[in-house]
Design a protein around this motif. Structure first.
Motif, PDB file in Angstrom:
ATOM      1  N   SER A  70       4.571   8.427 -22.381  1.00 57.02           N
ATOM      2  CA  SER A  70       2.905   9.307 -21.839  1.00 57.02           C
ATOM      3  C   SER A  70       3.226   8.612 -20.558  1.00 57.02           C
ATOM      4  O   SER A  70       2.776   9.525 -19.548  1.00 57.02           O
ATOM      5  N   ASP A  73       5.694   9.942 -17.991  1.00 56.44           N
ATOM      6  CA  ASP A  73       4.782  11.707 -18.438  1.00 56.44           C
ATOM      7  C   ASP A  73       4.295  12.046 -17.222  1.00 56.44           C
ATOM      8  O   ASP A  73       4.259  12.933 -16.534  1.00 56.44           O
ATOM      9  N   THR A  74       3.201  11.101 -17.093  1.00 52.17           N
ATOM     10  CA  THR A  74       2.267  11.445 -16.488  1.00 52.17           C
ATOM     11  C   THR A  74       2.588  11.245 -14.750  1.00 52.17           C
ATOM     12  O   THR A  74       2.243  11.874 -13.814  1.00 52.17           O
ATOM     13  N   ILE A 103      -5.607  16.440 -13.388  1.00 48.58           N
ATOM     14  CA  ILE A 103      -6.148  15.011 -12.382  1.00 48.58           C
ATOM     15  C   ILE A 103      -6.654  14.644 -13.376  1.00 48.58           C
ATOM     16  O   ILE A 103      -7.046  13.661 -13.675  1.00 48.58           O
ATOM     17  N   GLU A 106      -7.460  13.578 -16.996  1.00 46.88           N
ATOM     18  CA  GLU A 106      -6.534  12.832 -17.482  1.00 46.88           C
ATOM     19  C   GLU A 106      -7.078  11.508 -16.700  1.00 46.88           C
ATOM     20  O   GLU A 106      -6.989  10.635 -17.427  1.00 46.88           O
ATOM     21  N   TYR A 110      -8.542   7.803 -19.387  1.00 47.50           N
ATOM     22  CA  TYR A 110      -7.384   6.867 -18.847  1.00 47.50           C
ATOM     23  C   TYR A 110      -8.997   5.622 -18.804  1.00 47.50           C
ATOM     24  O   TYR A 110      -8.610   4.968 -19.328  1.00 47.50           O
ATOM     25  N   SER A 122      -1.362   7.596 -26.330  1.00 49.38           N
ATOM     26  CA  SER A 122      -0.676   7.924 -26.948  1.00 49.38           C
ATOM     27  C   SER A 122      -0.444   9.158 -27.390  1.00 49.38           C
ATOM     28  O   SER A 122      -0.075   8.759 -28.792  1.00 49.38           O
ATOM     29  N   GLU A 163      -5.833  18.606 -22.099  1.00 48.79           N
ATOM     30  CA  GLU A 163      -6.501  17.636 -21.081  1.00 48.79           C
ATOM     31  C   GLU A 163      -7.309  17.204 -21.774  1.00 48.79           C
ATOM     32  O   GLU A 163      -7.884  16.190 -22.501  1.00 48.79           O
TER      33      GLU A 163
END
Length: 194
Positions: A70, A73-74, A103, A106, A110, A122, A163
């Motif tokens: 993951s 990927d980001t 963004i 995301e 996080y 994940s 997202e």
């Protein structure tokens, strides 16, 4: 081939995708576009697909491997975004609200994941897979042919959906869990934990 080496291949593919991030930025900076960029994207997509396939085949699919998948990927998505911003600033600015929304979502997820679980999520949800494929097609269209439409707006919409689902799963789940295919699974796990 040595069994130990075979079991490490999924990790090598993740490391390769992280290295390809540098190429994604440099290709954009030096306008190495068209076929070269499409080949770069194809290699990155292959590493993303086969790291999971081989991890399952060699029975080495772990939470850590999925989490680093993951992360790769980001990081690669951010590298492609940076390359696009340099190569096609007008396209990037035209679609910046969608790009920055994805963004931002995301980053928010996080932050919530680290605050709640002590590490990033994940999930590898179906919506994320659909977003990934749509983003690959859109990026090929842009970096390969200089054409954002019709694929990029569709990819951005699917990215916001993906997202948002990931963020909701992080809010719903009580403990860190990986490989959650959709929000219904997250709801079911939360009910079982009560």
């Amino acid at each position: 081939m040595n069994d130990t080496i075979l079991k490490k291949i999924p990790w090598y593919l993740i490391y390769l995708r992280l290295l390809l991030t540098i190429a994604a930025v440099l290709f954009g900076c030096y306008r190495i576009l068209g076929t070269a960029y499409i080949l770069l994207l194809a290699v990155a997509a292959a590493t993303d697909y086969y790291d999971g396939v081989l991890a399952r085949k060699y029975n080495v699919e772990t939470a850590s491997l999925r989490q680093w998948d993951s992360i790769a990927d980001t990081v690669f998505f951010l590298g492609v975004s940076a390359g696009m911003w340099v190569a096609y600033p007008k396209i990037f600015s035209t679609y910046s609200p969608g790009i920055y929304t994805i963004i931002g979502l995301e980053l928010l997820r996080y932050i919530i994941d680290w605050a709640k679980f002590g590490r990033g999520a994940s999930y590898h949800a179906w919506s994320a897979k659909v977003f990934g494929v749509s983003l690959l097609i859109a990026t090929i269209s842009i970096m390969g042919f200089g054409m954002p439409e019709p694929f990029f707006p569709i990819a951005l919409f699917l990215g916001i959906v993906s997202e948002t689902e990931g963020l909701l799963m992080s809010l719903i789940l009580r403990k860190w869990t990986y490989n959650i295919k959709h929000i219904g699974v997250a709801i079911r796990i939360t009910k079982e934990d009560l």
